[in-house]
Design a protein around this motif. Structure first.
Motif, PDB file in Angstrom:
ATOM      1  N   LYS A   1       0.538  -1.300  -0.137  1.00 46.43           N
ATOM      2  CA  LYS A   1      -0.359   0.273  -0.293  1.00 46.43           C
ATOM      3  C   LYS A   1       1.200   1.299  -0.404  1.00 46.43           C
ATOM      4  O   LYS A   1       0.287   2.285  -0.216  1.00 46.43           O
ATOM      5  N   THR A   2       1.341   1.420   0.575  1.00 45.53           N
ATOM      6  CA  THR A   2       2.909   2.351   1.095  1.00 45.53           C
ATOM      7  C   THR A   2       3.523   2.170  -0.374  1.00 45.53           C
ATOM      8  O   THR A   2       4.268   3.794  -0.697  1.00 45.53           O
TER       9      THR A   2
ATOM     10  N   ASP B   1       1.116   2.448  -6.484  1.00 49.63           N
ATOM     11  CA  ASP B   1       0.148   3.351  -6.423  1.00 49.63           C
ATOM     12  C   ASP B   1      -1.109   3.371  -6.559  1.00 49.63           C
ATOM     13  O   ASP B   1      -1.041   1.869  -6.131  1.00 49.63           O
ATOM     14  N   ARG B   2      -2.277   4.196  -6.261  1.00 49.89           N
ATOM     15  CA  ARG B   2      -3.420   3.439  -5.445  1.00 49.89           C
ATOM     16  C   ARG B   2      -4.141   2.705  -6.906  1.00 49.89           C
ATOM     17  O   ARG B   2      -4.676   1.699  -6.092  1.00 49.89           O
ATOM     18  N   LYS B   3      -4.010   3.495  -8.193  1.00 51.14           N
ATOM     19  CA  LYS B   3      -4.278   2.473  -8.942  1.00 51.14           C
ATOM     20  C   LYS B   3      -4.229   1.018  -8.579  1.00 51.14           C
ATOM     21  O   LYS B   3      -4.587  -0.491  -9.000  1.00 51.14           O
TER      22      LYS B   3
ATOM     23  N   TYR C   1      -2.369  -0.544  -7.077  1.00 53.96           N
ATOM     24  CA  TYR C   1      -2.267  -1.555  -5.104  1.00 53.96           C
ATOM     25  C   TYR C   1      -4.061  -2.090  -5.375  1.00 53.96           C
ATOM     26  O   TYR C   1      -3.993  -3.564  -4.959  1.00 53.96           O
ATOM     27  N   ASP C   2      -5.061  -1.435  -6.081  1.00 49.03           N
ATOM     28  CA  ASP C   2      -6.399  -1.510  -6.268  1.00 49.03           C
ATOM     29  C   ASP C   2      -6.109  -2.337  -7.121  1.00 49.03           C
ATOM     30  O   ASP C   2      -6.499  -3.999  -6.794  1.00 49.03           O
TER      31      ASP C   2
ATOM     32  N   ARG D   1      -5.446  -5.446  -4.921  1.00 47.05           N
ATOM     33  CA  ARG D   1      -6.843  -6.159  -4.034  1.00 47.05           C
ATOM     34  C   ARG D   1      -8.310  -7.120  -4.709  1.00 47.05           C
ATOM     35  O   ARG D   1      -7.948  -7.929  -4.186  1.00 47.05           O
TER      36      ARG D   1
ATOM     37  N   PRO E   1     -11.781  -2.631  -4.400  1.00 43.56           N
ATOM     38  CA  PRO E   1     -10.849  -1.059  -4.348  1.00 43.56           C
ATOM     39  C   PRO E   1     -10.849  -0.829  -2.657  1.00 43.56           C
ATOM     40  O   PRO E   1     -12.210  -0.759  -2.133  1.00 43.56           O
ATOM     41  N   MET E   2      -9.875  -0.097  -2.511  1.00 42.95           N
ATOM     42  CA  MET E   2      -9.539   0.918  -1.527  1.00 42.95           C
ATOM     43  C   MET E   2     -10.470   1.783  -1.070  1.00 42.95           C
ATOM     44  O   MET E   2     -11.097   1.495   0.707  1.00 42.95           O
ATOM     45  N   LYS E   3     -10.993   2.681  -1.897  1.00 38.02           N
ATOM     46  CA  LYS E   3     -12.417   3.345  -1.599  1.00 38.02           C
ATOM     47  C   LYS E   3     -13.137   3.211  -1.368  1.00 38.02           C
ATOM     48  O   LYS E   3     -14.225   3.026  -0.225  1.00 38.02           O
TER      49      LYS E   3
END
Length: 113
Positions: A74-75, A78-80, A82-83, A86, A93-95
């Motif tokens: 996660k750290t 990038d968010r995309k 990481y999702d 997941r 997705p994290m959101k």
């Protein structure tokens, strides 16, 4: 950090413990949680073979698996990306997960009041 430290996966003896039957690793103060764990899956093949004493013993198939620390990913992703990881693991997705978690937390708070 000591490169010779080998983490030991532990389990609580009772079901009512702090970890709720989730395994844990006791991390020494001078060490840090491993970013990846390598674990063999050992499956009985149903076959037998003689050991050194000539006794028949089960034959096991060993398959190496790797498990990455999601907090580390996660750290460092990038968010995309990481999702994508997941989703590949069957997680939301994290959101979406954060929103659902907030709803659960609010429901618990309302029940406590």
């Amino acid at each position: 950090m000591n490169n010779k430290w080998i983490p030991e996966i532990m389990y609580e003896e009772g079901e009512n413990g702090i970890s709720s039957s989730i395994p844990f690793i006791m991390v020494p103060e001078e060490e840090e949680m491993p970013k990846m764990l390598f674990i063999f899956a050992s499956v009985d093949t149903g076959e037998k073979e003689p050991n050194m004493e000539g006794d028949e013993v089960p034959v096991y198939e060993w398959d190496l698996h790797q498990y990455a620390d999601m907090n580390f990913l996660k750290t460092h992703l990038d968010r995309k990306t990481y999702d994508k990881v997941r989703l590949a693991l069957g997680l939301e997705p994290m959101k979406d997960a954060i929103e659902k978690g907030a709803k659960i937390t609010n429901k618990i708070r309302n029940n406590l009041n």
